[in-house]
Motif scaffolding. Structure first.
Motif, PDB file in Angstrom:
ATOM      1  N   TRP A  73       0.576  -1.369   0.100  1.00 45.59           N
ATOM      2  CA  TRP A  73      -0.233   0.244   0.697  1.00 45.59           C
ATOM      3  C   TRP A  73       0.993   1.081  -0.184  1.00 45.59           C
ATOM      4  CZ3 TRP A  73      -4.766  -1.534  -1.972  1.00 45.59           C
ATOM      5  CH2 TRP A  73      -4.908  -2.379  -1.303  1.00 45.59           C
ATOM      6  N   ASN A  74       2.384   1.402   1.294  1.00 46.55           N
ATOM      7  CA  ASN A  74       2.969   2.050   0.300  1.00 46.55           C
ATOM      8  C   ASN A  74       3.577   2.354  -0.713  1.00 46.55           C
ATOM      9  OD1 ASN A  74       3.039   2.770   3.388  1.00 46.55           O
ATOM     10  ND2 ASN A  74       4.882   1.217   3.828  1.00 46.55           N
ATOM     11  N   VAL A  77       0.355   4.801  -2.281  1.00 45.46           N
ATOM     12  CA  VAL A  77       0.535   5.618  -2.149  1.00 45.46           C
ATOM     13  C   VAL A  77       0.866   6.555  -2.811  1.00 45.46           C
ATOM     14  CG1 VAL A  77       1.282   8.069  -0.235  1.00 45.46           C
ATOM     15  CG2 VAL A  77      -0.054   4.846   0.265  1.00 45.46           C
TER      16      VAL A  77
END
Length: 100
Positions: A73-74, A77
């Motif tokens: 998920w980083n 982002v």
């Protein structure tokens, strides 16, 4: 030689995040990057012709990058921030486009 199991993530959501970031996010970034290059650099026809090849090179590189992150998920982002920045560059470049 199989991969060392301590480096593999067993969570299906992490695997989904990394694969989707690489496939979808990587393609969107590479396509938007080339759209910005067409608007901002001289000789847009040549850039469009060469973008057929360079978009796959950039996409291939961006396909690998999310697997370097521990948390997928980083990667999403960072890809979303890059997409927002590239869209802003595209938006301002499109306002000065003589073809519109």
């Amino acid at each position: 030689m199989p991969a060392n199991s301590k480096y593999l993530n067993q969570s299906p959501w992490q695997q989904f995040a990394k694969i989707s970031a690489g496939l979808i996010g990587g393609y969107m970034i590479s396509a938007l990057l080339h759209m910005c290059l067409v608007l901002w650099l001289p000789n847009p026809k040549e850039i469009l012709i060469t973008s057929i090849y360079t978009i796959f090179i950039v996409w291939g590189a961006l396909l690998i990058v999310p697997f370097l992150f521990k948390n997928g998920w980083n990667a999403w982002v960072i890809y979303l921030v890059a997409l927002i920045i590239l869209y802003i560059v595209y938006y301002f470049g499109n306002q000065q486009n003589p073809f519109v």
